[in-house]
Design a protein around this motif. Sequence first.
Motif, PDB file in Angstrom:
ATOM      1  N   LEU A  39     -45.087 -33.012  13.782  1.00 47.71           N
ATOM      2  CA  LEU A  39     -45.506 -31.615  13.659  1.00 47.71           C
ATOM      3  C   LEU A  39     -45.448 -31.091  12.235  1.00 47.71           C
ATOM      4  O   LEU A  39     -45.930 -29.989  11.964  1.00 47.71           O
ATOM      5  CB  LEU A  39     -44.624 -30.735  14.565  1.00 47.71           C
ATOM      6  CG  LEU A  39     -44.654 -31.066  16.059  1.00 47.71           C
ATOM      7  CD1 LEU A  39     -43.718 -30.138  16.819  1.00 47.71           C
ATOM      8  CD2 LEU A  39     -46.078 -30.963  16.614  1.00 47.71           C
ATOM      9  N   THR A 306     -38.875 -32.360  20.623  1.00 44.42           N
ATOM     10  CA  THR A 306     -40.302 -32.074  20.714  1.00 44.42           C
ATOM     11  C   THR A 306     -41.036 -32.985  21.695  1.00 44.42           C
ATOM     12  O   THR A 306     -42.053 -32.562  22.260  1.00 44.42           O
ATOM     13  CB  THR A 306     -40.969 -32.130  19.325  1.00 44.42           C
ATOM     14  OG1 THR A 306     -40.772 -33.432  18.740  1.00 44.42           O
ATOM     15  CG2 THR A 306     -40.392 -31.067  18.403  1.00 44.42           C
ATOM     16  N   SER A 311     -43.993 -27.959  20.438  1.00 48.87           N
ATOM     17  CA  SER A 311     -43.667 -27.251  19.191  1.00 48.87           C
ATOM     18  C   SER A 311     -42.698 -26.104  19.387  1.00 48.87           C
ATOM     19  O   SER A 311     -42.200 -25.537  18.404  1.00 48.87           O
ATOM     20  CB  SER A 311     -44.955 -26.721  18.550  1.00 48.87           C
ATOM     21  OG  SER A 311     -45.591 -25.791  19.425  1.00 48.87           O
TER      22      SER A 311
END
Length: 379
Positions: A39, A306, A311
């Motif tokens: 991410l 995650t 997220s």
Amino acid sequence: MKARVIALYLPQFHPIPENDEWWGEGFTEWTNVKKAKPLCKGHVQPRIPADLGYYDLRDPEIRERQAILAREAGIEGFCYYHYWFGEGRQLLERPFNEVLASGKPDFPFCICWANHDWTNKSWKKSATQKGGSMIMQMRYSMDDHIKHFYSLLPAFKDKRYITVDGKPLFAVWAPCNIPLAKELISKWRELGVENGLPVIHFVGYTANANKRLPDGQYSMYATDKAEVFYNSVLELGFDAVISSGLTRAQAAYQGRWRLAWNVLTYKTFLPSKANINYAPLMKHYYVEEDAWENVYPTLLPQWDRTPRAGSKTEYLINSSPERFQETIREALEIIKDKKPEHRLLFLKAWNEWGEGNYVEPDQQFGHGWLDAIRNEITI
């Protein structure tokens, strides 16, 4: 040995009918681990296992190899998460039941009762997910506590069972959730003596900070209240506390405003500022109360859920075996003046891959996480 390291052990690496129903055919912890994505810069995903591969815990050879790896690293034993929801309802019990029945691996163990509801909030939603939120709800009663005790009696009597001061160690994940916890503890101790056991050593898990204090007041993750949280467990009749400093460290590292922003954004479309560097965060992990004789601190090698939550969660980046070894060294300094029997450190965890919280060999660092423990604990 500088410390007694006990590794929390997740059994969710084999399919069960309930997970098939709720998450899709063949679901295990590996399902989300395999499809995780990075991410941000420095965010390593997916995590890929090395020596043991994407294993199935129904395989006794895998369980033997896990024990060998743990023993070589200086880990004393596994603390198996135990999912008993009341009225005889269990989940994920097969791996431990086979360990108990077979006598293999010949490696010490104890039990942590994971007494929390199962809901479909545990993982991000997918097209295969069944509707509704509650999967399995905790139910408590004294009759059920008695049945629960007798279901575990063969484990308590097993020669491999881990003890503290000669007493079987029984951990509880959410001690403050149990109605009339003192009565439960008293009844189990009574039943233990009746069945030839020493008095059971009850240990309750707690964070040393939380958004609500034990009296219900909102604290915005107060970072100076560890004594309050620890005593809230001990006052229920528990002998000791397993302490986690992650919530406190996140709050201290982020500060009030960033923390408030993330709490808001997790429930909205707004972007979160959720990635945190491991090394500076861990400077806030331990507190002086962790040196109490009846507090058993945790070791946190890494943290990244995650794969489960997407997220909308805080996660650590730039963790490494070298930085983890520094954390172990700090924990050892905190517990060094305790009696040898009480120098316990709970490793969180052995194999929680879906929360990026494991020490099993991986493709990135090989045996690095295990070497970090061995280097500090046994050398």
